[in-house]
Design a protein around this motif. Structure first.
Motif, PDB file in Angstrom:
ATOM      1  N   ALA A 197       0.793  -1.215   0.000  1.00  0.00           N
ATOM      2  CA  ALA A 197       0.000   0.000   0.000  1.00  0.00           C
ATOM      3  C   ALA A 197       0.824   1.262   0.000  1.00  0.00           C
ATOM      4  O   ALA A 197       0.719   2.077  -0.904  1.00  0.00           O
ATOM      5  N   VAL A 198       1.654   1.455   1.009  1.00  0.00           N
ATOM      6  CA  VAL A 198       2.356   2.717   1.148  1.00  0.00           C
ATOM      7  C   VAL A 198       3.400   2.882   0.066  1.00  0.00           C
ATOM      8  O   VAL A 198       3.524   3.924  -0.550  1.00  0.00           O
ATOM      9  N   GLY A 199       4.174   1.842  -0.172  1.00  0.00           N
ATOM     10  CA  GLY A 199       5.216   1.956  -1.180  1.00  0.00           C
ATOM     11  C   GLY A 199       4.675   1.907  -2.586  1.00  0.00           C
ATOM     12  O   GLY A 199       5.342   2.327  -3.519  1.00  0.00           O
ATOM     13  N   ALA A 200       3.479   1.403  -2.765  1.00  0.00           N
ATOM     14  CA  ALA A 200       2.939   1.256  -4.100  1.00  0.00           C
ATOM     15  C   ALA A 200       1.992   2.376  -4.468  1.00  0.00           C
ATOM     16  O   ALA A 200       2.123   2.975  -5.521  1.00  0.00           O
ATOM     17  N   SER A 201       1.047   2.703  -3.618  1.00  0.00           N
ATOM     18  CA  SER A 201       0.087   3.731  -3.971  1.00  0.00           C
ATOM     19  C   SER A 201      -0.654   4.212  -2.753  1.00  0.00           C
ATOM     20  O   SER A 201      -1.058   3.444  -1.910  1.00  0.00           O
ATOM     21  N   ALA A 202      -0.841   5.522  -2.672  1.00  0.00           N
ATOM     22  CA  ALA A 202      -1.641   6.100  -1.612  1.00  0.00           C
ATOM     23  C   ALA A 202      -3.048   6.391  -2.106  1.00  0.00           C
ATOM     24  O   ALA A 202      -3.867   6.945  -1.382  1.00  0.00           O
ATOM     25  N   ALA A 203      -3.331   6.044  -3.357  1.00  0.00           N
ATOM     26  CA  ALA A 203      -4.647   6.299  -3.917  1.00  0.00           C
ATOM     27  C   ALA A 203      -5.661   5.326  -3.348  1.00  0.00           C
ATOM     28  O   ALA A 203      -5.341   4.251  -2.867  1.00  0.00           O
ATOM     29  N   THR A 204      -6.925   5.705  -3.436  1.00  0.00           N
ATOM     30  CA  THR A 204      -7.997   4.844  -2.956  1.00  0.00           C
ATOM     31  C   THR A 204      -8.059   3.585  -3.790  1.00  0.00           C
ATOM     32  O   THR A 204      -8.007   3.625  -5.010  1.00  0.00           O
ATOM     33  N   ASP A 232       1.560   8.792 -21.895  1.00  0.00           N
ATOM     34  CA  ASP A 232       0.227   8.198 -22.027  1.00  0.00           C
ATOM     35  C   ASP A 232       0.201   6.765 -21.515  1.00  0.00           C
ATOM     36  O   ASP A 232      -0.736   6.358 -20.824  1.00  0.00           O
ATOM     37  N   ALA A 233       1.228   5.991 -21.839  1.00  0.00           N
ATOM     38  CA  ALA A 233       1.280   4.605 -21.370  1.00  0.00           C
ATOM     39  C   ALA A 233       1.473   4.536 -19.864  1.00  0.00           C
ATOM     40  O   ALA A 233       0.964   3.631 -19.204  1.00  0.00           O
ATOM     41  N   LEU A 234       2.168   5.503 -19.290  1.00  0.00           N
ATOM     42  CA  LEU A 234       2.377   5.513 -17.839  1.00  0.00           C
ATOM     43  C   LEU A 234       1.083   5.785 -17.086  1.00  0.00           C
ATOM     44  O   LEU A 234       0.957   5.419 -15.919  1.00  0.00           O
ATOM     45  N   ARG A 235       0.113   6.394 -17.738  1.00  0.00           N
ATOM     46  CA  ARG A 235      -1.143   6.705 -17.070  1.00  0.00           C
ATOM     47  C   ARG A 235      -2.054   5.494 -16.936  1.00  0.00           C
ATOM     48  O   ARG A 235      -3.126   5.573 -16.368  1.00  0.00           O
ATOM     49  N   LEU A 262       5.458   7.032  -9.234  1.00  0.00           N
ATOM     50  CA  LEU A 262       4.384   7.310 -10.178  1.00  0.00           C
ATOM     51  C   LEU A 262       3.024   6.879  -9.668  1.00  0.00           C
ATOM     52  O   LEU A 262       2.016   7.547  -9.920  1.00  0.00           O
ATOM     53  N   ASP A 263       2.970   5.750  -8.969  1.00  0.00           N
ATOM     54  CA  ASP A 263       1.682   5.265  -8.495  1.00  0.00           C
ATOM     55  C   ASP A 263       1.068   6.211  -7.464  1.00  0.00           C
ATOM     56  O   ASP A 263      -0.142   6.205  -7.256  1.00  0.00           O
ATOM     57  N   ASP A 264       1.886   6.988  -6.782  1.00  0.00           N
ATOM     58  CA  ASP A 264       1.373   8.018  -5.878  1.00  0.00           C
ATOM     59  C   ASP A 264       1.044   9.294  -6.625  1.00  0.00           C
ATOM     60  O   ASP A 264       0.183  10.071  -6.208  1.00  0.00           O
ATOM     61  N   LEU A 265       1.727   9.508  -7.737  1.00  0.00           N
ATOM     62  CA  LEU A 265       1.656  10.793  -8.420  1.00  0.00           C
ATOM     63  C   LEU A 265       0.413  10.959  -9.273  1.00  0.00           C
ATOM     64  O   LEU A 265      -0.255  12.002  -9.220  1.00  0.00           O
ATOM     65  N   ILE A 266       0.099   9.936 -10.080  1.00  0.00           N
ATOM     66  CA  ILE A 266      -0.953  10.082 -11.077  1.00  0.00           C
ATOM     67  C   ILE A 266      -2.250   9.423 -10.618  1.00  0.00           C
ATOM     68  O   ILE A 266      -2.292   8.758  -9.605  1.00  0.00           O
ATOM     69  N   GLY A 267      -3.308   9.633 -11.381  1.00  0.00           N
ATOM     70  CA  GLY A 267      -4.606   9.073 -11.029  1.00  0.00           C
ATOM     71  C   GLY A 267      -5.496  10.112 -10.354  1.00  0.00           C
ATOM     72  O   GLY A 267      -5.042  11.176  -9.923  1.00  0.00           O
ATOM     73  N   PRO A 268      -6.783   9.812 -10.248  1.00  0.00           N
ATOM     74  CA  PRO A 268      -7.742  10.784  -9.708  1.00  0.00           C
ATOM     75  C   PRO A 268      -7.479  11.172  -8.268  1.00  0.00           C
ATOM     76  O   PRO A 268      -7.884  12.248  -7.830  1.00  0.00           O
ATOM     77  N   ASN A 269      -6.831  10.316  -7.498  1.00  0.00           N
ATOM     78  CA  ASN A 269      -6.540  10.620  -6.096  1.00  0.00           C
ATOM     79  C   ASN A 269      -5.049  10.791  -5.838  1.00  0.00           C
ATOM     80  O   ASN A 269      -4.598  10.719  -4.703  1.00  0.00           O
ATOM     81  N   GLY A 270      -4.265  11.043  -6.890  1.00  0.00           N
ATOM     82  CA  GLY A 270      -2.826  11.161  -6.760  1.00  0.00           C
ATOM     83  C   GLY A 270      -2.385  12.536  -6.291  1.00  0.00           C
ATOM     84  O   GLY A 270      -3.177  13.473  -6.137  1.00  0.00           O
ATOM     85  N   TYR A 271      -1.090  12.654  -6.092  1.00  0.00           N
ATOM     86  CA  TYR A 271      -0.519  13.902  -5.585  1.00  0.00           C
ATOM     87  C   TYR A 271      -0.708  15.055  -6.566  1.00  0.00           C
ATOM     88  O   TYR A 271      -0.835  16.212  -6.160  1.00  0.00           O
ATOM     89  N   LEU A 272      -0.695  14.767  -7.877  1.00  0.00           N
ATOM     90  CA  LEU A 272      -0.914  15.835  -8.853  1.00  0.00           C
ATOM     91  C   LEU A 272      -2.301  16.449  -8.692  1.00  0.00           C
ATOM     92  O   LEU A 272      -2.466  17.677  -8.778  1.00  0.00           O
ATOM     93  N   SER A 273      -3.298  15.607  -8.455  1.00  0.00           N
ATOM     94  CA  SER A 273      -4.656  16.122  -8.228  1.00  0.00           C
ATOM     95  C   SER A 273      -4.704  16.969  -6.964  1.00  0.00           C
ATOM     96  O   SER A 273      -5.386  17.998  -6.925  1.00  0.00           O
TER      97      SER A 273
END
Length: 354
Positions: A17-24, A257-260, A317-328
Motif C-alpha cells: 500500500a504505502v510503497g505502491a500507492s496512496a490512492a484509494t 500516455d502509457a504511464l497513465r 508514479l503510483d502516488d503521483l498520477i490518477g484521480p486521487n494522486g498527488y498531482l490532483s
C-alpha cells in the motif's frame, strides 16, 4: 525497509500500500479464464541509453515545482539520460525526497531484542496448513504451474499464508522477466543534489506500534481474507508482468500516455484489502498511513515552493498520477499542473514546429 525491526502485517501492508500507492483502492477487474499452460514472456526490448520520463511541472505564481515520477520495476539494461533532471536540480533551491514510511515497535533496544523470537514463522499459515490444504484444488494446480516457472522447487513457500506466497511469486517473477528495482534512480538524483549543493528535504512518517509482541501474537492467530488475492495473483501473473514490462518501457522512453495506465493499481486492490481491512490493521492505525504521508508531502511542498523559485521532487508514479494522486492534490491547492508531454508540445509550438 531492510534496516529496521519488522512487524509482519505492517511490512506486508506497507509493501503493497504505502510503497505502491496512496490512492484509494479500486474494484479489481474480473479474473481471466485459468491458463492451461504458462506462456513464455517476451524479453524486455528497451535497452541502451534512454531519455527516461519527463518532469511534471506545477506552478503557483512565480514559483515552480518540477516532479520526477519514478517507477519500479524498470528495464534492467538501460542507461538513463539524466541531462534534463541534472539541469533542473542544479537550478533548484531544494530537492524533496520520496515519501518514506517506517514502522517501529514503540519499545527500547532490549524490547526489540525480546521481540525477535516472536517473529519466527510469521509468514506461515496460523493453523499450520499448507497451500494445498488451504486453497481450492483448481487454484492450487495453477499455482504449481507458475511456481515451477518462477520459484522452482521451494518447499518453504508451501507453508506460507496465501498472500505471502503471492508476494514471493511476484518477487521471483520480476527477477526473471528482465526488470529490476529502480532505487538507483533516486540515488542518482540525490548525487546530483550533493554535487550542486542543493538542500535535501526528507518526507518521513513513523508509525509507532505499542506492545508489538502482542501484535505479532495476534497476527499469528488471525486469518486474512486473502484467497481472492492469491487466486488473482496466480491467474494474472503473466498479464501483470506484461503490463509491468509495458510501463517499464514507457518510463524508459518517456511515453507519458502509457504511464497513465491504472491497471496495476486495480490489480493489487484485492491484496490491499486483505492486508489493510483487517481489524488488527485498523486498530494499530495502519489504514491512516497513506493519508498521513500525503499530508506531510504536501506540507513540504508548500514550505519549499514558497521559499524557492524552483524546487524538484521525486515521487513514485503510483502516488503521483490518477484521480486521487498527488498531482490532483496539487491542483486542488491552486497549482497549475502540466504533464511532460504537454510541456513538450508547448516547446515545439513555441519553436515553430507543427
Amino acid at each position: 525497509m531492510t534496516r529496521r525491526p519488522r512487524l509482519p502485517l505492517l511490512v506486508l501492508a506497507l509493501t503493497l500500500a504505502v510503497g505502491a500507492s496512496a490512492a484509494t483502492a479500486q474494484t479489481p477487474p474480473p479474473l481471466p479464464a485459468p491458463a492451461t499452460s504458462v506462456p513464455t514472456l517476451e524479453a524486455v526490448t528497451v535497452s541502451g541509453v534512454q531519455p527516461g520520463p519527463g518532469l511534471w511541472r506545477a506552478t503557483r505564481g512565480d514559483h515552480v515545482l518540477l516532479i520526477l515520477g519514478t517507477l519500479s520495476p524498470i528495464p534492467g539494461n538501460i542507461t538513463w539520460k539524466t541531462d534534463d533532471v541534472d539541469d533542473a536540480v542544479a537550478h533548484a533551491g531544494a530537492l524533496i525526497l520520496p515519501p518514506h514510511t517506517e514502522v517501529k515497535p514503540n519499545v527500547g533496544f532490549f524490547g526489540k531484542l525480546a521481540l525477535l523470537p516472536s517473529l519466527i514463522g510469521v509468514r506461515n499459515s496460523p493453523d499450520g496448513k499448507t497451500l494445498e490444504e488451504t486453497v481450492p484444488p483448481d487454484v492450487y494446480a495453477r499455482w504449481l504451474a507458475v511456481k515451477a516457472r518462477y520459484i522452482g522447487d521451494e518447499r518453504k513457500v508451501e507453508r506460507y499464508r496465501p498472500i505471502f506466497a503471492a508476494i514471493e511469486l511476484y518477487k521471483q517473477a520480476v527477477k526473471k522477466s528482465g526488470l529490476r528495482k529502480s532505487g538507483y534512480i533516486t540515488d542518482a538524483v540525490v548525487d546530483m543534489a550533493k554535487r550542486h549543493n542543493v538542500k535535501q528535504v526528507p518526507v518521513e512518517y513513523t508509525l509507532l506500534v505499542d506492545d508489538p509482541r502482542a501484535v505479532v501474537k495476534e497476527f499469528k492467530r488471525s486469518t486474512l481474507d486473502d484467497l481472492s488475492c492469491f487466486t488473482q495473483s496466480v491467474d494474472n501473473i503473466e498479464a501483470q508482468l506484461a503490463a509491468m514490462r509495458e510501463r517499464a518501457n514507457a518510463w524508459a522512453t518517456g511515453d507519458v500516455d502509457a504511464l497513465r495506465d491504472e491497471r496495476r493499481a486495480k490489480q493489487i486492490s484485492t491484496c490491499l484489502d486483505a492486508a489493510t481491512e483487517s481489524g488488527l490493521a485498523q486498530r494499530i492505525g495502519l489504514t491512516d498511513v497513506p493519508a498521513q504521508v500525503r499530508t506531510r508531502w504536501l506540507a513540504a511542498v508548500d514550505t519549499e515552493v514558497a521559499a524557492n523559485a524552483q524546487t524538484v521532487a521525486i515521487v513514485p508514479l503510483d502516488d503521483l498520477i490518477g484521480p486521487n494522486g498527488y498531482l490532483s492534490a496539487l491542483a486542488a491547492k491552486g497549482f497549475t499542473v502540466t504533464s511532460p508531454d504537454e510541456g513538450d508540445a508547448a516547446d515545439k509550438t513555441a519553436g515553430g514546429t507543427p
